[in-house]
Design an enzyme around this catalytic site. Structure first.
Site, mmCIF file in Angstrom:
data_model
loop_
_atom_site.group_PDB
_atom_site.id
_atom_site.type_symbol
_atom_site.label_atom_id
_atom_site.label_comp_id
_atom_site.label_asym_id
_atom_site.label_seq_id
_atom_site.Cartn_x
_atom_site.Cartn_y
_atom_site.Cartn_z
ATOM 1 N N ARG A 152 2.554 1.028 -6.121
ATOM 2 C CA ARG A 152 2.750 0.109 -4.992
ATOM 3 C C ARG A 152 1.517 -0.752 -4.747
ATOM 4 O O ARG A 152 1.612 -1.867 -4.253
ATOM 5 C CB ARG A 152 3.067 0.899 -3.724
ATOM 6 N N CYS A 194 0.836 -1.203 0.000
ATOM 7 C CA CYS A 194 0.000 0.000 0.000
ATOM 8 C C CYS A 194 0.871 1.252 0.000
ATOM 9 O O CYS A 194 2.009 1.235 0.456
ATOM 10 C CB CYS A 194 -0.875 0.006 1.241
ATOM 11 N N LYS A 245 8.821 -12.167 -16.871
ATOM 12 C CA LYS A 245 8.328 -10.923 -17.477
ATOM 13 C C LYS A 245 7.058 -11.203 -18.288
ATOM 14 O O LYS A 245 6.128 -10.416 -18.265
ATOM 15 C CB LYS A 245 9.402 -10.297 -18.400
ATOM 16 N N HIS A 253 14.315 -34.192 -20.114
ATOM 17 C CA HIS A 253 13.929 -34.825 -18.838
ATOM 18 C C HIS A 253 12.470 -34.513 -18.492
ATOM 19 O O HIS A 253 12.079 -34.582 -17.335
ATOM 20 C CB HIS A 253 14.868 -34.367 -17.723
ATOM 21 N N TRP A 260 -3.349 -2.273 -1.552
ATOM 22 C CA TRP A 260 -3.100 -3.579 -2.152
ATOM 23 C C TRP A 260 -3.632 -4.571 -1.134
ATOM 24 O O TRP A 260 -3.052 -4.723 -0.057
ATOM 25 C CB TRP A 260 -1.604 -3.776 -2.388
ATOM 26 N N GLU A 314 4.123 -11.918 -15.748
ATOM 27 C CA GLU A 314 3.601 -10.805 -14.952
ATOM 28 C C GLU A 314 3.001 -9.693 -15.808
ATOM 29 O O GLU A 314 2.121 -8.981 -15.351
ATOM 30 C CB GLU A 314 4.636 -10.264 -13.956
ATOM 31 N N GLU A 359 14.055 -15.194 -16.102
ATOM 32 C CA GLU A 359 13.604 -13.801 -16.012
ATOM 33 C C GLU A 359 12.686 -13.459 -17.193
ATOM 34 O O GLU A 359 11.675 -12.773 -17.027
ATOM 35 C CB GLU A 359 14.834 -12.875 -15.971
ATOM 36 N N LYS A 417 4.704 -3.207 -6.298
ATOM 37 C CA LYS A 417 6.126 -2.980 -6.540
ATOM 38 C C LYS A 417 6.979 -3.412 -5.357
ATOM 39 O O LYS A 417 8.008 -4.041 -5.510
ATOM 40 C CB LYS A 417 6.344 -1.491 -6.842
ATOM 41 N N ASN A 442 -0.473 0.220 6.258
ATOM 42 C CA ASN A 442 0.165 -0.677 5.311
ATOM 43 C C ASN A 442 0.682 -1.863 6.112
ATOM 44 O O ASN A 442 1.319 -1.670 7.146
ATOM 45 C CB ASN A 442 1.331 0.049 4.614
ATOM 46 N N GLY A 443 0.389 -3.079 5.658
ATOM 47 C CA GLY A 443 0.930 -4.245 6.354
ATOM 48 C C GLY A 443 -0.165 -5.157 6.873
ATOM 49 O O GLY A 443 -1.297 -5.144 6.397
HETATM 50 O O1 M6R Z 1 12.443 -4.813 -4.398
HETATM 51 P P1 M6R Z 1 12.949 -6.222 -4.611
HETATM 52 O O2 M6R Z 1 14.036 -6.285 -5.608
HETATM 53 O O3 M6R Z 1 13.296 -6.910 -3.318
HETATM 54 O O4 M6R Z 1 11.685 -7.000 -5.211
HETATM 55 C C1 M6R Z 1 11.736 -8.378 -5.418
HETATM 56 C C2 M6R Z 1 10.591 -8.847 -6.287
HETATM 57 O O5 M6R Z 1 9.360 -8.581 -5.665
HETATM 58 C C3 M6R Z 1 10.589 -8.191 -7.669
HETATM 59 O O6 M6R Z 1 11.801 -8.377 -8.329
HETATM 60 C C4 M6R Z 1 9.449 -8.781 -8.540
HETATM 61 O O7 M6R Z 1 9.701 -10.116 -8.829
HETATM 62 C C5 M6R Z 1 9.257 -7.945 -9.801
HETATM 63 N N1 M6R Z 1 7.869 -7.653 -9.991
HETATM 64 C C6 M6R Z 1 9.711 -8.627 -11.024
HETATM 65 O O8 M6R Z 1 9.543 -7.842 -12.165
#
Ligand code: M6R
Length: 612
Positions: free
Chosen positions: A27, A2, A489, A508, A74, A492, A485, A607, A98-99
């Protein structure tokens, strides 16, 4: 998670709070709200959905007060509907949170037994009830908050206002970040400095279980037990331009295009651009970098998501170049699996935000176990940065897009430097090798410009991807984490099913998946494993799989077997990931954009993941 903005000053709180929330919307973005104390009354307006829904509701609302709080949510407890949106108001008290309050069930039971009327499904509202109960007795906001803080278990940051006291605001935290922006006769309490950066550069970072109390232009800090504290003001030198889109359609696209500059900013402080030698700046340990690198027996990396994939690249780089054993772990596993952290271990956390709850818990655990810790973060003075013994900074500038891009490449660039410095200090790197690797690393920013210049081919390839039902991303060596990675991408951003695999693992199991509906995206820059990767692709092609490949220069063998061939410039094996990930970022970006998805704020994500 949040986003929080609290304001006490002389300006229009609606404008300041909404401007701040816009900077924080990345966020969390399932609902938003604002509460302002106006002529002794709380005016509260909330809306489900994106911040623009709240803005529409606020068009004809004018506030005369100068105290307010706002929030983008969030969801953790309760669906993303208006009744669960923040601020929560109970009687004279309003707050944003937040939390997670872990003992919320006990609190709720007790409140109901005392006759409280609960109107939302959130844990946050319960805190407002507790403070409201206390204020009826104490008539003192600070006391009411201090008494409530003792009853809360969990990870939270909370900002509270009281309609009977229009010149007073209080905040406290245990876990997620909360930062006080100190202006001229005005104060901001925010979950991220970006929300207040256009008004002040002076910030104070609250530590866990600290309380900030601002009243009549006076600011005081207390421990949870009420002991006064002295806090230091930190100057933040990010400028507001860095958090604007600068003409790009999305923050993510802007951040992809910033990679040449971001990578240069990450490595330049640590490389001698005249002699092409590695000269890593001090990491801030009591001992020198060289003493540390010579004395350690192993490195353990801990991180989440994209940062974890960067750590995986780090393992290949440091083991292969520096001849030092490296372990890697996902933070949420590390923190709960009773990890063994042997003597002489350097534990390195990687986190763009520096606030990821699992990574923060992991570094704390590692310290308890006696490890020396180094954090690689983008956000200086973030919780993880403050927790670590040593510090390395990405210097990428603000990353707003939820999908991490420039922080990833900046980190890998730093890991190149770290691997070379370790290798040099441990005597396993010749002067010629050093010069050669550093020269190639220094060339990466301009090579990235070249890769970006081919964006229209990546966008064409993205159109092709729409036809497929499933995706396998493949790579070997340092290209294996890049395949992972790339798959992340796509998942997400474009909400499509994709899996990353080590190319050698195909036979395998995953080979059974392959037919003409399956796209195989292979990361295959020219290295000593290229022939093996090409053999794996032959096997996939023979079974009808359609290949999209990323290779070095004009690779005729790869080109002939691929539907799309995307070329990157030649580089050292250590720098390959920095170049090969960019086509993957751009393909996912274009695909998601063409499907009409919200690229900067993908569904269900946030984020900065400050809850576990
Ligand atoms: O802020 P951080 O690098 O600790 O965040 C880790 C992950 O939450 C972050 O890399 C997440 O996987 C991204 N959305 C990927 O694009």
């Amino acid at each position: 998670m949040c986003g929080i903005v609290g304001y006490l000053g002389f300006q229009d709180p609606k404008k300041i709070i909404i401007d701040g929330l816009k900077k924080l919307e990345y966020r969390g973005y399932d609902s938003a709200g604002i509460a302002v104390v106006d002529k002794g009354q709380t005016k509260r307006i909330r809306a489900a959905g994106k911040l623009k829904n709240l803005e529409e509701k606020l068009i004809n609302e004018h506030f005369s007060g100068h105290l307010g709080i706002g929030h983008t949510r969030w969801a953790t407890h309760g669906a993303p509907v208006e009744k669960n949106a923040h601020p929560h108001q109970v009687g004279e008290i309003s707050l944003v949170h937040n939390g997670i309050i872990e003992n919320y069930l006990d609190i709720k039971k007790d409140l109901i037994a005392r006759g409280a009327k609960i109107t939302s499904d959130t844990d946050s509202e319960l805190v407002a009830h507790l403070i409201n109960e206390e204020i009826q007795v104490t008539k003192n906001l600070l006391l009411a908050v201090q008494k409530t803080l003792g009853k809360l278990i969990g990870a939270f940051s909370i900002v509270v206002i009281w309609e009977k006291s229009p010149d007073e605001i209080i905040a406290f935290k245990d876990g997620p970040p909360l930062i006080v922006g100190v202006g001229e006769k005005e104060f901001f309490i925010v979950s991220d400095v970006q929300a207040a950066l256009q008004y002040t550069k002076n910030f104070v970072y609250l530590e866990d279980r600290e309380v900030v109390h601002i009243q009549n232009n006076e600011i005081k800090y207390f421990s949870a037990l009420g002991a006064p504290l002295k806090k230091q003001i930190v100057q933040v030198d990010w400028n507001t331009e860095q958090v604007e889109k600068m003409g790009f359609k999305h923050f993510m696209l802007k951040e992809i295009y910033e990679q040449p500059r971001a990578v240069a900013a990450a490595i330049r402080p640590h490389l001698n651009t005249e002699t092409h030698q590695v000269e890593m700046q001090t990491l801030g340990f009591v001992k020198s970098n060289a003493e540390i690198f010579k004395s350690i027996d192993r490195i353990m990396f801990v991180a989440c998501g994209t940062s974890y994939y960067a750590a995986m690249v780090g393992k290949y780089l440091i083991e292969q170049a520096g001849n030092l054993p490296v372990e890697i772990d996902v933070a949420s596993e590390f923190r709960y699996r009773k990890p063994i952290v042997p003597k002489n271990t350097l534990l390195i956390t990687i986190s763009q935000s520096g606030e990821t709850a699992d990574t923060l818990a992991a570094i704390r655990l590692a310290k308890e176990k006696g490890a020396l810790t180094l954090s690689i973060t983008n956000v200086q003075k973030s919780s993880i940065d403050r927790e670590a013994h040593g510090h390395l900074y990405m210097n990428s500038g603000v990353e707003v897009g939820v999908a991490s891009t420039k922080a990833f490449t900046s980190t890998i660039a730093l890991l190149n430097v770290l691997a070379l410095q370790i290798a040099k200090d441990r005597g396993v790197l010749t002067a010629d090798q050093e010069k050669n690797y550093v020269t190639q690393l220094l060339a990466v920013p301009s090579q990235l410009e070249v890769v970006l210049a081919y964006d229209k081919y990546f966008s064409e390839a993205a159109k092709k991807l729409q036809e497929f039902k499933g995706f396998l991303y493949l790579g070997r060596g340092v290209s294996y984490p890049i395949a992972l990675e790339g798959a992340l991408k796509l998942k997400e951003l474009a909400y499509m099913h994709a899996e990353g695999y080590a190319a050698g693992e195909m036979k395998h199991g995953p080979l059974a998946l392959i037919d003409s509906n399956m796209a195989i995206v292979v990361v295959a820059p020219t290295d000593e494993l290229i022939e093996k990767t090409i053999s794996n692709l032959q096997e996939a092609k023979a079974r009808g799989g359609k290949i999209i490949s990323i290779g070095t220069g004009e690779n005729a063998a790869l080109q002939s077997m691929s539907e799309y061939y995307l070329s990157i410039p030649a580089s050292s094996w250590m720098a390959h990931p920095l170049l090969s990930v960019v086509p993957l970022q751009l393909m996912s970006y274009h695909l998601a954009d063409s499907l009409g998805y919200d690229v900067d704020q993908p569904r269900n994500l946030a984020k900065s993941v400050t809850v576990e």
